[in-house]
Design a protein around this motif. Structure first.
Motif, mmCIF file in Angstrom:
data_model
loop_
_atom_site.group_PDB
_atom_site.id
_atom_site.type_symbol
_atom_site.label_atom_id
_atom_site.label_comp_id
_atom_site.label_asym_id
_atom_site.label_seq_id
_atom_site.Cartn_x
_atom_site.Cartn_y
_atom_site.Cartn_z
ATOM 1 N N UNK A 138 18.341 -15.110 46.429
ATOM 2 C CA UNK A 138 17.682 -15.347 47.704
ATOM 3 C C UNK A 138 17.212 -14.019 48.298
ATOM 4 N N UNK A 139 16.075 -14.114 48.976
ATOM 5 C CA UNK A 139 15.587 -12.967 49.744
ATOM 6 C C UNK A 139 16.082 -13.111 51.178
ATOM 7 N N UNK A 140 16.613 -12.013 51.736
ATOM 8 C CA UNK A 140 17.142 -11.989 53.092
ATOM 9 C C UNK A 140 16.324 -11.008 53.931
ATOM 10 N N UNK A 141 15.863 -11.478 55.103
ATOM 11 C CA UNK A 141 15.307 -10.595 56.120
ATOM 12 C C UNK A 141 16.369 -10.403 57.191
ATOM 13 N N UNK A 142 16.779 -9.144 57.385
ATOM 14 C CA UNK A 142 17.864 -8.845 58.324
ATOM 15 C C UNK A 142 17.316 -8.055 59.507
ATOM 16 N N UNK A 143 17.754 -8.416 60.714
ATOM 17 C CA UNK A 143 17.336 -7.750 61.947
ATOM 18 C C UNK A 143 18.592 -7.464 62.767
ATOM 19 N N UNK A 144 18.668 -6.294 63.395
ATOM 20 C CA UNK A 144 19.842 -5.972 64.203
ATOM 21 C C UNK A 144 19.549 -4.924 65.256
ATOM 22 N N UNK A 145 20.519 -4.748 66.151
ATOM 23 C CA UNK A 145 20.379 -3.783 67.235
ATOM 24 C C UNK A 145 21.755 -3.203 67.548
ATOM 25 N N UNK A 146 21.798 -1.891 67.735
ATOM 26 C CA UNK A 146 23.043 -1.202 68.067
ATOM 27 C C UNK A 146 23.116 -1.021 69.587
ATOM 28 N N UNK A 147 24.300 -1.254 70.147
ATOM 29 C CA UNK A 147 24.534 -0.964 71.565
ATOM 30 C C UNK A 147 25.481 0.220 71.675
ATOM 31 N N UNK A 148 25.340 0.998 72.760
ATOM 32 C CA UNK A 148 26.093 2.236 72.930
ATOM 33 C C UNK A 148 26.834 2.211 74.263
ATOM 34 N N UNK A 149 27.946 2.964 74.324
ATOM 35 C CA UNK A 149 28.686 3.051 75.580
ATOM 36 C C UNK A 149 28.102 4.156 76.442
ATOM 37 N N UNK A 150 28.747 4.397 77.581
ATOM 38 C CA UNK A 150 28.209 5.369 78.533
ATOM 39 C C UNK A 150 28.157 6.774 77.959
ATOM 40 N N UNK A 151 29.044 7.055 77.013
ATOM 41 C CA UNK A 151 29.054 8.398 76.421
ATOM 42 C C UNK A 151 28.084 8.548 75.263
ATOM 43 N N UNK A 152 27.381 7.458 74.936
ATOM 44 C CA UNK A 152 26.413 7.511 73.854
ATOM 45 C C UNK A 152 26.969 7.176 72.493
ATOM 46 N N UNK A 153 28.200 6.713 72.445
ATOM 47 C CA UNK A 153 28.821 6.351 71.176
ATOM 48 C C UNK A 153 28.451 4.900 70.829
ATOM 49 N N UNK A 154 28.109 4.608 69.572
ATOM 50 C CA UNK A 154 27.809 3.229 69.172
ATOM 51 C C UNK A 154 29.069 2.377 69.222
ATOM 52 N N UNK A 155 28.913 1.179 69.797
ATOM 53 C CA UNK A 155 30.088 0.327 69.937
ATOM 54 C C UNK A 155 29.925 -1.028 69.262
ATOM 55 N N UNK A 156 28.703 -1.566 69.261
ATOM 56 C CA UNK A 156 28.480 -2.864 68.636
ATOM 57 C C UNK A 156 27.163 -2.839 67.856
ATOM 58 N N UNK A 157 27.221 -3.547 66.749
ATOM 59 C CA UNK A 157 26.010 -3.717 65.923
ATOM 60 C C UNK A 157 25.897 -5.209 65.659
ATOM 61 N N UNK A 158 24.922 -5.843 66.268
ATOM 62 C CA UNK A 158 24.747 -7.290 66.112
ATOM 63 C C UNK A 158 23.400 -7.572 65.467
ATOM 64 N N UNK A 159 23.322 -8.700 64.794
ATOM 65 C CA UNK A 159 22.055 -9.023 64.151
ATOM 66 C C UNK A 159 22.022 -10.420 63.574
#
Length: 480
Positions: free
Chosen positions: A252-273
């Motif tokens: 199967x071919x998969x098209x994946x899309x996601x977005x990273x969210x960051x905390x106040x200090x600029x550290x990545x905290x969540x990656x959802x997609x």
């Protein structure tokens, strides 16, 4: 006011510049439109029926008319520019695609090959145009372009629909095909639909990045991981397309899309997609690529057919049908090449003008069929003693021209005598003894054109005929 058609008498030198039967056969039966144009006035001197069909007018209506008036107005500027360059000798010929407009408004696309030629000795040059109907070919190309544009529009529309669907799914918090990565705890969650998409049982499968890596096609894994890293590092949306292999063997071919969210200090905290099954899209793309390849193949095949047809016409226009030898047009082209080569290298060449003795008597006594047989036998005899670099042609009627590159006068005399003996030693079964007379002339770097040596050889051929025939003359009578 339209010009009156040119009188037939003024066209006859053009028609008879080559053997009548050959010229008319090529001219009238060619699948290409053929037209002769007066370079001074751009008026049509002569044309074949195929050209009249392409132009959408009768032959009588086209004779004497301005060649330019057939061209679509939008194509005229380039036509005029090229014609000026051709007339001034800046270019030897030019190829172009343009449109003809019929009286009823029909537009026909044609490919035109126009060149300046001299069709009869002593006559001024004219323009010779070969015209091919390429309307169908252009329609094929337009269809191919439309197919590509439709495919591009399809992809744009599909991407828009996918984006809208993703937004709707996100707004509804739909778990179908969704994943969430808690980057602080390294916990990776998959929705039940994502398990189903990847062919896994959510009750038994343990999901982590190793699970995902094991399913992604090895050729696509490096690119997908790099896209993940760049999305986190560069703070941009994650977009990737890759293949997965199911335990059933399905790919199967998969098209994946996601977005990273960051905390106040600029550290990545969540990656959802989201992951979407893109197999249908890739299957459609493959079909489109196959269709494009088939259309390209058809265009290439048609182009190759046209090239072969042009090559065959080029050969037919330069070879004598009866003897198979090059004709006068080909001889003049070769003479010009040798003259230019001689001026560079200063190595002389020799020209032999040959005439079959008493040929009229053969035709009168035995008929033209035997005369043709004699000409074929003579042409075979002339080819035998020559080198591969030498050139022999049927110059007209019972007259032949032999060109001997890089040959001095002594060597040319030996070759001429061999040719004379070869013909004399091969009597025709019906006509009996056949002989030839030969006039020989040497080229000179001081000569301005290729006709000088030919004219000198022709004069010595006349001396050979006057001196009793069946002989070679290589000096003027006054020079001994």
């Amino acid at each position: 006011m339209p010009a009156h058609p040119l009188p037939l008498a003024s066209l006859r030198p053009l028609v008879t510049a080559k053997p009548e039967t050959l010229w008319r056969t090529v001219f009238e039966q060619s699948h290409l439109g053929i037209v002769l144009i007066d370079p001074a006035t751009d008026r049509i001197i002569d044309l074949n029926q195929r050209f009249a069909d392409l132009a959408g007018r009768s032959r009588d209506a086209l004779r004497g008319q301005d060649w330019m008036h057939l061209t679509h107005p939008d194509d005229l500027p380039l036509e005029i520019e090229h014609k000026t360059q051709l007339r001034q000798g800046q270019i030897p010929c030019f190829l172009r695609d343009k449109r003809y407009v019929h009286p009823d408004g029909t537009v026909v696309w044609v490919h035109v090959n126009e060149t300046r030629v001299t069709v009869a000795e002593g006559e001024p040059p004219c323009f010779l145009a070969m015209v091919e109907d390429v309307t169908e070919q252009r329609q094929t190309r337009l269809a191919l372009r439309a197919e590509r544009e439709a495919a591009a529009r399809y992809e744009q529309e599909r991407a828009l629909r996918q984006t809208q669907e993703l937004l709707q799914m996100a707004e509804r918090a739909a778990g179908a095909g969704a994943w969430d990565w808690d980057m602080r705890t390294e916990r990776l969650n998959w929705s039940p639909a994502l398990f189903q998409l990847f062919g896994l049982d959510p009750q038994h499968a343990q999901v982590n990045f190793d699970t995902w890596r094991a399913l992604v096609h090895p050729d696509d894994l490096p690119g997908a991981e790099l896209a993940l890293e760049e999305a986190i590092r560069d703070r941009r949306p994650f977009v990737a397309s890759y293949r997965i292999g199911l335990t059933s063997g399905e790919v199967r071919w998969i098209d994946a899309y996601g977005q990273v969210s960051y905390d106040a200090s600029g550290e990545p905290v969540h990656f959802t997609g989201l992951c979407i099954d893109a197999s249908l899209r890739h299957h459609t793309e493959a079909q489109i690529r196959q269709l494009n390849a088939e259309l390209e193949s058809k265009v290439e095949a048609r182009t190759a057919e046209l090239a072969q047809a042009n090559a065959a016409l080029h050969r037919l226009a330069r070879h004598d049908v009866l003897t198979g030898l090059p004709n006068r047009l080909a001889a003049n082209e070769r003479l010009r090449e040798e003259l230019l080569r001689m001026k560079r290298s200063h190595l002389p060449y020799a020209v032999l003008m040959i005439d079959v003795d008493h040929f009229k008597r053969v035709n009168d006594q035995h008929g033209h069929a035997v005369g043709d047989q004699v000409l074929q036998r003579v042409s075979q005899c002339l080819r035998g003693p020559l080198r591969e670099s030498d050139f022999v042609s049927r110059f007209g009627g019972e007259e032949f021209l032999v060109l001997l590159p890089h040959t001095d006068e002594a060597g040319a005399c030996l070759v001429a005598e061999k040719l004379r003996q070869a013909v004399e030693n091969a009597p025709d079964p019906t006509a009996g003894l056949v002989t030839i007379s030969v006039g020989l002339a040497m080229s000179d770097p001081a000569q301005d054109d290729q006709d000088a040596a030919v004219q000198m050889a022709d004069a010595r051929l006349y001396s050979a005929k006057q001196g009793g025939r069946n002989r070679v003359v290589h000096r003027d009578p006054a020079n001994g």
